[in-house]
Design a protein around this motif. Structure first.
Motif, PDB file in Angstrom:
ATOM      1  N   GLU A  18       6.443   1.304 -14.859  1.00  0.00           N
ATOM      2  CA  GLU A  18       5.973   2.538 -15.489  1.00  0.00           C
ATOM      3  C   GLU A  18       6.042   3.734 -14.546  1.00  0.00           C
ATOM      4  OE1 GLU A  18       1.877   4.223 -17.606  1.00  0.00           O
ATOM      5  OE2 GLU A  18       2.185   2.065 -17.327  1.00  0.00           O
ATOM      6  N   PHE A  19       5.753   3.500 -13.252  1.00  0.00           N
ATOM      7  CA  PHE A  19       5.755   4.583 -12.277  1.00  0.00           C
ATOM      8  C   PHE A  19       6.852   4.352 -11.244  1.00  0.00           C
ATOM      9  CE2 PHE A  19       1.080   4.300 -13.341  1.00  0.00           C
ATOM     10  CZ  PHE A  19       1.128   5.347 -14.257  1.00  0.00           C
ATOM     11  N   PRO A  20       7.540   5.402 -10.823  1.00  0.00           N
ATOM     12  CA  PRO A  20       8.632   5.241  -9.863  1.00  0.00           C
ATOM     13  C   PRO A  20       8.122   4.836  -8.486  1.00  0.00           C
ATOM     14  CG  PRO A  20       8.173   7.572 -10.216  1.00  0.00           C
ATOM     15  CD  PRO A  20       7.350   6.814 -11.215  1.00  0.00           C
ATOM     16  N   ILE A  21       8.886   3.979  -7.804  1.00  0.00           N
ATOM     17  CA  ILE A  21       8.581   3.614  -6.422  1.00  0.00           C
ATOM     18  C   ILE A  21       9.207   4.681  -5.521  1.00  0.00           C
ATOM     19  CG2 ILE A  21       8.924   1.890  -4.617  1.00  0.00           C
ATOM     20  CD1 ILE A  21       9.054  -0.223  -6.834  1.00  0.00           C
ATOM     21  N   LYS A  22       8.381   5.288  -4.680  1.00  0.00           N
ATOM     22  CA  LYS A  22       8.832   6.396  -3.848  1.00  0.00           C
ATOM     23  C   LYS A  22       8.638   6.083  -2.370  1.00  0.00           C
ATOM     24  CE  LYS A  22       7.282   9.999  -7.124  1.00  0.00           C
ATOM     25  NZ  LYS A  22       6.408  11.206  -7.228  1.00  0.00           N
ATOM     26  N   GLU A  65       5.868   3.563   1.278  1.00  0.00           N
ATOM     27  CA  GLU A  65       6.610   3.301   0.045  1.00  0.00           C
ATOM     28  C   GLU A  65       5.660   2.674  -0.960  1.00  0.00           C
ATOM     29  OE1 GLU A  65      10.856   1.458  -1.495  1.00  0.00           O
ATOM     30  OE2 GLU A  65       9.942   0.602   0.311  1.00  0.00           O
ATOM     31  N   GLY A  66       5.741   3.127  -2.205  1.00  0.00           N
ATOM     32  CA  GLY A  66       4.890   2.563  -3.242  1.00  0.00           C
ATOM     33  C   GLY A  66       5.046   3.331  -4.550  1.00  0.00           C
ATOM     34  N   PRO A  67       4.366   2.899  -5.608  1.00  0.00           N
ATOM     35  CA  PRO A  67       3.412   1.787  -5.625  1.00  0.00           C
ATOM     36  C   PRO A  67       4.131   0.450  -5.774  1.00  0.00           C
ATOM     37  CG  PRO A  67       3.541   2.726  -7.810  1.00  0.00           C
ATOM     38  CD  PRO A  67       4.455   3.565  -6.935  1.00  0.00           C
ATOM     39  N   LEU A  68       3.510  -0.598  -5.250  1.00  0.00           N
ATOM     40  CA  LEU A  68       4.084  -1.933  -5.286  1.00  0.00           C
ATOM     41  C   LEU A  68       3.042  -2.941  -5.775  1.00  0.00           C
ATOM     42  CD1 LEU A  68       5.826  -1.724  -1.798  1.00  0.00           C
ATOM     43  CD2 LEU A  68       7.010  -1.694  -4.011  1.00  0.00           C
ATOM     44  N   GLY A  69       3.530  -4.090  -6.227  1.00  0.00           N
ATOM     45  CA  GLY A  69       2.638  -5.176  -6.595  1.00  0.00           C
ATOM     46  C   GLY A  69       2.354  -5.267  -8.081  1.00  0.00           C
ATOM     47  N   LEU A  88       1.432  10.454  -6.001  1.00  0.00           N
ATOM     48  CA  LEU A  88       1.735   9.031  -6.084  1.00  0.00           C
ATOM     49  C   LEU A  88       1.013   8.453  -7.299  1.00  0.00           C
ATOM     50  CD1 LEU A  88       3.150   6.621  -4.696  1.00  0.00           C
ATOM     51  CD2 LEU A  88       0.968   6.144  -3.559  1.00  0.00           C
ATOM     52  N   GLN A  89       1.785   8.167  -8.333  1.00  0.00           N
ATOM     53  CA  GLN A  89       1.211   7.553  -9.528  1.00  0.00           C
ATOM     54  C   GLN A  89       1.222   6.039  -9.360  1.00  0.00           C
ATOM     55  OE1 GLN A  89       4.042   9.818 -12.188  1.00  0.00           O
ATOM     56  NE2 GLN A  89       2.196  10.004 -13.435  1.00  0.00           N
ATOM     57  N   TYR A  90       0.129   5.404  -9.721  1.00  0.00           N
ATOM     58  CA  TYR A  90       0.032   3.961  -9.544  1.00  0.00           C
ATOM     59  C   TYR A  90      -1.035   3.390 -10.467  1.00  0.00           C
ATOM     60  CZ  TYR A  90      -4.003   5.216  -6.605  1.00  0.00           C
ATOM     61  OH  TYR A  90      -5.189   5.736  -6.139  1.00  0.00           O
ATOM     62  N   LYS A  91      -1.074   2.077 -10.533  1.00  0.00           N
ATOM     63  CA  LYS A  91      -2.088   1.375 -11.305  1.00  0.00           C
ATOM     64  C   LYS A  91      -3.164   0.865 -10.356  1.00  0.00           C
ATOM     65  CE  LYS A  91       0.983  -0.178 -15.041  1.00  0.00           C
ATOM     66  NZ  LYS A  91       0.204   0.346 -16.183  1.00  0.00           N
ATOM     67  N   ALA A  92      -4.404   0.919 -10.783  1.00  0.00           N
ATOM     68  CA  ALA A  92      -5.515   0.459  -9.951  1.00  0.00           C
ATOM     69  C   ALA A  92      -5.309  -1.000  -9.571  1.00  0.00           C
ATOM     70  CB  ALA A  92      -6.838   0.627 -10.698  1.00  0.00           C
ATOM     71  N   GLY A  93      -5.257  -1.257  -8.268  1.00  0.00           N
ATOM     72  CA  GLY A  93      -5.019  -2.599  -7.759  1.00  0.00           C
ATOM     73  C   GLY A  93      -3.717  -2.725  -6.986  1.00  0.00           C
ATOM     74  N   GLN A  94      -2.793  -1.788  -7.163  1.00  0.00           N
ATOM     75  CA  GLN A  94      -1.499  -1.870  -6.490  1.00  0.00           C
ATOM     76  C   GLN A  94      -1.612  -1.464  -5.013  1.00  0.00           C
ATOM     77  OE1 GLN A  94       1.012   0.410  -9.471  1.00  0.00           O
ATOM     78  NE2 GLN A  94       2.274  -1.439  -9.268  1.00  0.00           N
ATOM     79  N   TYR A  95      -0.501  -1.634  -4.277  1.00  0.00           N
ATOM     80  CA  TYR A  95      -0.517  -1.367  -2.841  1.00  0.00           C
ATOM     81  C   TYR A  95       0.668  -0.511  -2.420  1.00  0.00           C
ATOM     82  CZ  TYR A  95       3.004  -5.136  -2.168  1.00  0.00           C
ATOM     83  OH  TYR A  95       4.147  -5.923  -2.202  1.00  0.00           O
ATOM     84  N   ILE A  96       0.594  -0.018  -1.180  1.00  0.00           N
ATOM     85  CA  ILE A  96       1.709   0.682  -0.562  1.00  0.00           C
ATOM     86  C   ILE A  96       2.122  -0.088   0.685  1.00  0.00           C
ATOM     87  CG2 ILE A  96       1.055   2.973  -1.385  1.00  0.00           C
ATOM     88  CD1 ILE A  96      -0.085   3.467   1.488  1.00  0.00           C
ATOM     89  N   GLU A  97       3.304   0.224   1.187  1.00  0.00           N
ATOM     90  CA  GLU A  97       3.757  -0.330   2.461  1.00  0.00           C
ATOM     91  C   GLU A  97       4.002   0.806   3.443  1.00  0.00           C
ATOM     92  OE1 GLU A  97       5.977  -4.496   1.267  1.00  0.00           O
ATOM     93  OE2 GLU A  97       7.209  -2.725   1.630  1.00  0.00           O
ATOM     94  N   PHE A  98       3.523   0.625   4.674  1.00  0.00           N
ATOM     95  CA  PHE A  98       3.895   1.526   5.754  1.00  0.00           C
ATOM     96  C   PHE A  98       5.272   1.121   6.255  1.00  0.00           C
ATOM     97  CE2 PHE A  98      -0.774   1.972   6.144  1.00  0.00           C
ATOM     98  CZ  PHE A  98      -0.858   3.359   6.128  1.00  0.00           C
ATOM     99  N   LEU A  99       6.143   2.095   6.459  1.00  0.00           N
ATOM    100  CA  LEU A  99       7.484   1.862   6.980  1.00  0.00           C
ATOM    101  C   LEU A  99       7.448   2.178   8.473  1.00  0.00           C
ATOM    102  CD1 LEU A  99       9.475   3.642   4.117  1.00  0.00           C
ATOM    103  CD2 LEU A  99       8.674   1.270   4.229  1.00  0.00           C
ATOM    104  N   LEU A 100       7.434   1.147   9.288  1.00  0.00           N
ATOM    105  CA  LEU A 100       7.280   1.322  10.723  1.00  0.00           C
ATOM    106  C   LEU A 100       8.620   1.572  11.405  1.00  0.00           C
ATOM    107  CD1 LEU A 100       4.629  -1.478  11.405  1.00  0.00           C
ATOM    108  CD2 LEU A 100       4.303   0.863  10.584  1.00  0.00           C
ATOM    109  N   LYS A 101       8.570   2.111  12.609  1.00  0.00           N
ATOM    110  CA  LYS A 101       9.792   2.516  13.300  1.00  0.00           C
ATOM    111  C   LYS A 101      10.692   1.335  13.648  1.00  0.00           C
ATOM    112  CE  LYS A 101       7.841   6.725  15.309  1.00  0.00           C
ATOM    113  NZ  LYS A 101       7.458   7.448  16.556  1.00  0.00           N
ATOM    114  N   ASP A 102      10.112   0.149  13.824  1.00  0.00           N
ATOM    115  CA  ASP A 102      10.920  -1.016  14.191  1.00  0.00           C
ATOM    116  C   ASP A 102      11.529  -1.706  12.979  1.00  0.00           C
ATOM    117  OD1 ASP A 102       8.712  -2.112  13.054  1.00  0.00           O
ATOM    118  OD2 ASP A 102       8.107  -3.325  14.785  1.00  0.00           O
TER     119      ASP A 102
END
Length: 342
Positions: A97-101, A191-195, A130-144
């Motif tokens: 429903e919501f785009p992953i950005k 990056e999110g929303p995910l899950g 950031l549109q998302y559903k309650a309960g979803q998660y994001i990911e941090f994109l680390l330099k490595d």
């Protein structure tokens, strides 16, 4: 080369590139296969391979054993097709429903709420939401190139900041940074929303909300969202910790219990010390649920926390309390140590 993936019983189809994981292709196509960690550790994306062949990448045995694979089970986050395949999976509606950005964020606030828990508030760019559903998660994109996943602890309608509850795992690359060197105004990429762990709003069933430790974060978002939507569904929160200090927002839960007519709160402590002066419920948090609700056949359960808690709860609730398997929704919080075993 591309392969066609057909999902049963829905009949949905999507394409998967050679060398690509089935789950990765499904997310790209907006097909709602259930998933959690995406790293072969939690087992949330497990389903059946009905036709065709796949090779599984590295994963934890508890998520998919060799015996289970021989029986036709597959772990779609690390399953790479060698042909067109037909899989069996319980599709999750509304995932696309919501785009992953991918977005830059600024650390707006760091709030230490316990010795080992910090609430990190992230500010999005002024022109982004950031549109998302309650309960979803994001990911941090680390330099490595690595990623770290954290559930959003605030409901979607309170989106001025994205709020995360981060527990310190000593020796953990990212959490050491959060607790020792992260500063307000630091820039991070997410990056999110995910899950696929989120509130199913099409149900009228009462909800048992089961959390251990910082698994409270997405449960908090679900409670806030359900309250904002003026739900009349009963919400029964069981929050477990080793010691009382682990229930780092205990006062908020007590306030909900006083002010929300359909809400009940049961804190459960497993390893209280004499100096804690704990007089409440003790033991494993999912056992407290079973003591209070020996019949869960008419309920939905939302569980979030350690893999051990989630695994025990789904096993015991279904086998001993009559909970329909399809009404157990879970997010298993895999740590860096869990992923290191993959």
């Amino acid at each position: 080369m591309t392969f066609q993936v057909t999902v049963q019983p829905s009949g949905r189809q999507f394409t998967c590139e050679e060398g690509e994981a089935v789950l990765t292709a499904a997310i790209r196509a907006g097909v709602g296969l259930p998933y959690g960690c995406k790293n072969g550790a939690c087992g949330s994306c497990r389903g059946k391979l009905l036709e065709g062949s796949v090779t599984h990448g590295v994963h934890q045995v508890r998520a998919l054993s060799a015996a289970d694979e021989e029986k036709g089970f597959s772990l779609f986050c690390c399953a790479h097709p060698h042909s067109d395949i037909v899989i069996e999976a319980r599709e999750v509606l509304g995932v696309g429903e919501f785009p992953i950005k991918k977005l830059p964020t600024r650390v707006a606030k760091l709030d230490r709420v316990a010795d080992d828990v910090t609430i990190v508030s992230l500010q999005l760019p002024a022109n982004e939401r950031l549109q998302y559903k309650a309960g979803q998660y994001i990911e941090f994109l680390l330099k490595d190139g690595k990623r770290r996943s954290y559930s959003m602890a605030n409901a979607p309608h309170t989106d001025e900041h994205v709020s995360l509850h981060i527990r310190h795992m000593p020796g953990g690359l990212f959490t050491d940074h959060v607790f020792n060197t992260m500063k307000e105004r630091d820039i991070l990429r997410i990056e999110g929303p995910l899950g696929t762990f989120f509130l199913r709003e099409d149900s009228t069933k009462p909800m048992v909300l089961l959390a251990s430790g910082t698994g409270f974060a997405p449960i908090k978002a679900i409670i806030e969202h359900a309250t904002h939507q003026k739900t009349t569904r009963p919400m029964l929160l069981y929050w477990g910790g080793r010691r009382p200090k682990d229930l780092y927002m205990h006062a908020l839960c007590e306030e909900w219990a006083r002010t929300l007519p359909s809400f009940k709160y049961v804190p459960v402590i497993s390893h209280a010390l004499p100096e804690d002066g704990w007089t409440g419920r003790s033991g494993f948090v999912h056992h407290a649920v079973m003591q209070d609700f020996p019949d869960l056949s008419a309920y939905q359960v939302y569980a979030c926390g350690t893999p051990a808690m989630v695994e025990a709860a789904t096993r015991d609730f279904v086998a001993q309390c009559g909970l329909p398997e399809e009404e157990f929704y879970a997010d298993s919080f895999t740590s860096e140590a869990d992923l290191a075993k993959v």
